[in-house]
Design a protein around this motif. Structure first.
Motif, short mmCIF file in Angstrom:
data_model
loop_
_atom_site.label_atom_id
_atom_site.label_comp_id
_atom_site.label_asym_id
_atom_site.label_seq_id
_atom_site.Cartn_x
_atom_site.Cartn_y
_atom_site.Cartn_z
N ILE A 296 -38.51 54.54 64.77
CA ILE A 296 -38.59 54.68 66.25
C ILE A 296 -38.63 56.16 66.68
O ILE A 296 -38.25 57.17 66.04
N GLN A 297 -39.35 56.47 67.64
CA GLN A 297 -39.71 57.79 68.04
C GLN A 297 -38.82 58.42 69.14
O GLN A 297 -38.47 57.65 70.24
N PHE A 298 -38.41 59.54 69.13
CA PHE A 298 -37.47 60.09 70.19
C PHE A 298 -38.11 60.96 70.83
O PHE A 298 -39.30 61.70 70.59
N THR A 299 -37.73 61.15 72.37
CA THR A 299 -38.50 61.82 73.41
C THR A 299 -37.70 62.88 73.84
O THR A 299 -38.34 63.70 74.71
N LYS A 300 -36.45 62.94 73.67
CA LYS A 300 -35.57 63.67 74.40
C LYS A 300 -34.57 64.55 73.34
O LYS A 300 -34.07 64.01 72.50
N LYS A 301 -34.32 65.72 73.66
CA LYS A 301 -33.33 66.44 73.02
C LYS A 301 -31.94 66.05 73.30
O LYS A 301 -31.47 65.86 74.66
N VAL A 317 -19.85 45.13 53.46
CA VAL A 317 -20.24 43.65 53.43
C VAL A 317 -22.00 43.74 53.77
O VAL A 317 -22.29 43.22 52.77
N GLN A 318 -22.39 44.37 54.79
CA GLN A 318 -23.66 44.26 55.17
C GLN A 318 -24.35 45.33 54.04
O GLN A 318 -25.47 45.29 53.98
N LYS A 319 -23.66 46.45 53.40
CA LYS A 319 -24.16 47.36 52.54
C LYS A 319 -25.29 48.24 53.32
O LYS A 319 -26.13 48.69 52.57
N VAL A 320 -24.99 48.47 54.62
CA VAL A 320 -25.87 49.23 55.38
C VAL A 320 -25.20 50.85 55.48
O VAL A 320 -23.95 50.79 56.04
N LYS A 321 -25.59 51.54 55.00
CA LYS A 321 -24.98 53.11 54.88
C LYS A 321 -26.22 54.22 55.26
O LYS A 321 -25.71 54.91 56.09
N LYS A 322 -27.32 53.97 54.72
CA LYS A 322 -28.35 55.12 54.91
C LYS A 322 -28.99 54.98 56.22
O LYS A 322 -29.09 56.08 56.92
N SER A 323 -29.28 53.80 56.79
CA SER A 323 -30.13 53.61 58.17
C SER A 323 -29.39 54.47 59.24
O SER A 323 -29.97 55.16 59.98
N PRO A 324 -28.11 54.17 59.50
CA PRO A 324 -27.56 54.92 60.89
C PRO A 324 -27.59 56.35 60.48
O PRO A 324 -27.72 57.12 61.57
N LEU A 325 -27.32 56.87 59.32
CA LEU A 325 -27.12 58.37 59.03
C LEU A 325 -28.51 59.03 59.49
O LEU A 325 -28.82 60.14 59.88
N ASP A 326 -29.37 58.28 58.79
CA ASP A 326 -30.80 58.71 58.94
C ASP A 326 -31.43 58.89 60.31
O ASP A 326 -32.00 59.78 60.92
N GLN A 329 -29.35 61.78 62.17
CA GLN A 329 -29.81 63.11 61.70
C GLN A 329 -31.27 63.51 62.17
O GLN A 329 -31.76 64.71 61.99
N ARG A 330 -31.95 62.51 62.58
CA ARG A 330 -33.36 62.65 63.04
C ARG A 330 -33.13 62.96 64.67
O ARG A 330 -34.47 63.44 65.36
N ILE A 331 -32.35 62.71 65.21
CA ILE A 331 -32.09 63.06 66.92
C ILE A 331 -32.52 64.28 67.13
O ILE A 331 -31.74 65.50 66.69
N PRO A 332 -33.48 64.77 67.99
CA PRO A 332 -33.78 65.92 68.14
C PRO A 332 -32.60 66.91 68.75
O PRO A 332 -31.99 66.60 69.83
N ALA A 333 -32.45 68.01 68.29
CA ALA A 333 -31.53 69.23 68.64
C ALA A 333 -30.19 68.83 68.30
O ALA A 333 -29.33 69.57 68.42
N ALA A 334 -29.82 67.74 67.81
CA ALA A 334 -28.32 67.18 67.39
C ALA A 334 -28.06 67.77 66.25
O ALA A 334 -28.95 68.01 65.34
N GLU A 414 -30.34 57.52 74.71
CA GLU A 414 -30.05 58.79 75.12
C GLU A 414 -31.55 59.62 74.67
O GLU A 414 -32.44 60.17 75.32
N ALA A 415 -31.55 59.59 73.15
CA ALA A 415 -32.80 60.36 72.63
C ALA A 415 -34.04 59.82 72.77
O ALA A 415 -35.07 60.54 72.73
N CYS A 416 -34.10 58.49 73.27
CA CYS A 416 -35.51 57.89 73.63
C CYS A 416 -35.72 57.90 75.04
O CYS A 416 -36.56 57.32 75.62
N GLY A 417 -34.65 58.59 75.72
CA GLY A 417 -34.86 58.63 77.13
C GLY A 417 -34.80 57.25 78.13
O GLY A 417 -35.26 57.23 79.00
#
Length: 418
Positions: A296-301, A317-326, A329-334, A414-417
Motif C-alpha cells: 500500500i502506498q502512503f501519501t501523507k507524512k 495464534v495467527q503468527k502475524v508479527k512482521k507485517s504490522p511492523l513493516d 516503519q514505512r509510514i513517512p516521517a514517523a 492517516e498516512a494514506c490521506g
C-alpha cells in the motif's frame, strides 16, 4: 475425566521452564501454579483424579489465554487445546451465569441487539447524559471497574451503511477480491475502524464485499467453554462466506482473527464441515498481511513517535508479527520506537479485564512502565480489547494529553490521506 480433558497433550510438556518469562500471570504473581507448566501439571493431575476440577479453578481461571507460552515452547505443547478442554469441562459441570448465557448465546450474534447497543451508547455520549453524569458525579454509583471502563469509552459512531452495501470497486486496477469480516463488538464500539479498514482495502486495490449474513466469530464463547455455540457460529460464518469466491477473508480484529483461523481445528472431526472449515481458515487473514502484500502506498507524512503493542492472538495464534511492523516503519516521517517486552500481554484478554480486574491492572501497570520509558506520542494496537486496555493504561498514568492510542488501521489511513 482424562477422556474429557486434553490429557495426552499434557505429556508434551517437559517442564523446562522456557514458558515462564513469557507468561504474564507468572511474571506478576510469581507462583508456579500460575505458570503454563504449573497449569499443565494441574490439568494432568485432575485428569488422573488426583485432584478435583474445583481445586485447579483459581489457577486456570486466572490464565489470560494469551498463548505466549506456545510461541516460547520448544516442544510445541498445545496449551490452547489444554486450556480449552478445561473450560469446556467446567462449563459442563458448573454451567454459566444467566447473564453470561444471555450475552454469549444470544447477544453477540443478534444484530438487532448490537445495533441497539450502538445506538444507546451514541445517545449516551451525544445527548448530554454523559456530561451530566460526570458533572453531578452520578457516575460514582458505579463499581470502580465500570467507572474505569466508562472513562475510556471511544467516540461511538454509526457504521457507514454505504460501505457495507454491495461490493466496492477500487478506482484503479483490481488486485484482489476480498470479503470483509466486521465482527460483533467491533462494529458496536469501533465502527469507524471497520469503515477505515474497508476504505484502506479499496485504496490498496481490493474489490471489497461485506457479507450480509456473517455473524459473531465465537471467540468469547470459546473462551468461556461453550463449544456448542462456538461451533454453531463457525458453521454460520462458513456458510455465509463460501457462497461466492474471494481470495481472502479479511478482518482487523486480532482476537476474532485468531478464532477464524482455527475453525479447521474446531470442526476437524466433522466429516461434513472439516474441509469447508479448512478452506475458510486458510483464507482468513489480518488486514496488515493484505496491506503489506499489496504494498500500500502512503501519501501523507505522519511526524510522530510511534510504538506498537501487538495483539497476543495476532502474534501467537495467527503468527502475524512482521507485517504490522513493516507497515508502521514505512509510514513517512514517523519515528518507530520499539517497546520493550512488546509481546507480553497487556492484560485485556477478551473479558479478563472485566472479570479479573485487579489482576488485569497489575499486568497493565507493568506494561505501562515500559511505555513510560520510551515516551511515545502514539501507541498503535491491533485489537479492540488491547486498544481499550492501553487507553486505560494511559489514563491510569495521567498521560492522556501526551500519548494517543490508535488502531493500526487509523494510523495507516492517516498516512494514506483517508
Amino acid at each position: 475425566m482424562n477422556n474429557q480433558l486434553a490429557y495426552e497433550e499434557t505429556f508434551d510438556c517437559v517442564q523446562c521452564g522456557y514458558c515462564l518469562p513469557a507468561c504474564p500471570t507468572y511474571t506478576t504473581m510469581g507462583k508456579e501454579r500460575h505458570s503454563p507448566r504449573g497449569r499443565i501439571n494441574l490439568v494432568q493431575m485432575a485428569s488422573e483424579g488426583k485432584i478435583s476440577l474445583k481445586e485447579i479453578e483459581d489457577s486456570m481461571e486466572l490464565c489470560l489465554g494469551c498463548r505466549a507460552c506456545e510461541t516460547a515452547c520448544p516442544t510445541n505443547v498445545q496449551y490452547g487445546k489444554i486450556l480449552s478442554s478445561y473450560k469446556e469441562v467446567r462449563m459442563q459441570q458448573e454451567g454459566s451465569p444467566f447473564f453470561n448465557q444471555l450475552a454469549m448465546k444470544k447477544g453477540l450474534s443478534n444484530k438487532g441487539m448490537l445495533n441497539t447497543m450502538n445506538h444507546s451508547l451514541r445517545f449516551y455520549q451525544h445527548s448530554g447524559i454523559e456530561k451530566l453524569a460526570k458533572v453531578t458525579k452520578g457516575i460514582q454509583i458505579l463499581p470502580e471497574k465500570l467507572r474505569a471502563f466508562e472513562a475510556i469509552l471511544p467516540n461511538i459512531t454509526k457504521p457507514d451503511k454505504a460501505l457495507r452495501k454491495g461490493t466496492l470497486i477500487p478506482h484503479k486496477e483490481t488486485k484482489m477480491k476480498v470479503a470483509f469480516f466486521t465482527g460483533c463488538i467491533m462494529d458496536v464500539f469501533f465502527a469507524r475502524i471497520n469503515d477505515l479498514s474497508i476504505k484502506l482495502l479499496k485504496h490498496a486495490g481490493c474489490e471489497v464485499t461485506v457479507i450480509k449474513n456473517q455473524t459473531c466469530c465465537g471467540a468469547l464463547q470459546h473462551h468461556e467453554g461453550d463449544s456448542e455455540t462456538t461451533i454453531q457460529l463457525a458453521k454460520e460464518n462458513i456458510r455465509a462466506f463460501e457462497k461466492d469466491h474471494y481470495d481472502y477473508i479479511v478482518n482487523s480484529i486480532g482476537g476474532c482473527g485468531a478464532m477464524l483461523v482455527e475453525y479447521d481445528q474446531l470442526l476437524q472431526f466433522d466429516p461434513d464441515w472439516s474441509e469447508r472449515a479448512k478452506v475458510f481458515a486458510e483464507k482468513s487473514k489480518d488486514i496488515s498481511v493484505i496491506l503489506a502484500e499489496l504494498d500500500i502506498q502512503f501519501t501523507k507524512k505522519v511526524e510522530k513517535k510511534i510504538t506498537y503493542q501487538p495483539s497476543c492472538h495476532l502474534t501467537n495464534v495467527q503468527k502475524v508479527k512482521k507485517s504490522p511492523l513493516d507497515l508502521i516503519q514505512r509510514i513517512p516521517a514517523a519515528t518507530y520506537i520499539p517497546l520493550p517486552e512488546m509481546d507480553m500481554c497487556c492484560g485485556s484478554a477478551g473479558t479478563y479485564n472485566i472479570f479479573h480486574y485487579k489482576e488485569s491492572m497489575e499486568i497493565l501497570d507493568e506494561k505501562m512502565d515500559y511505555v513510560k520509558e520510551r515516551v511515545p506520542e502514539v501507541i498503535v494496537t491491533s485489537n479492540p480489547g488491547c486498544h481499550l486496555q492501553m487507553c486505560m493504561g494511559v489514563k491510569r498514568e495521567g498521560l492522556e494529553m501526551s500519548v494517543e492510542v490508535v488502531h493500526i488501521v487509523e494510523i495507516l489511513a492517516e498516512a494514506c490521506g483517508l
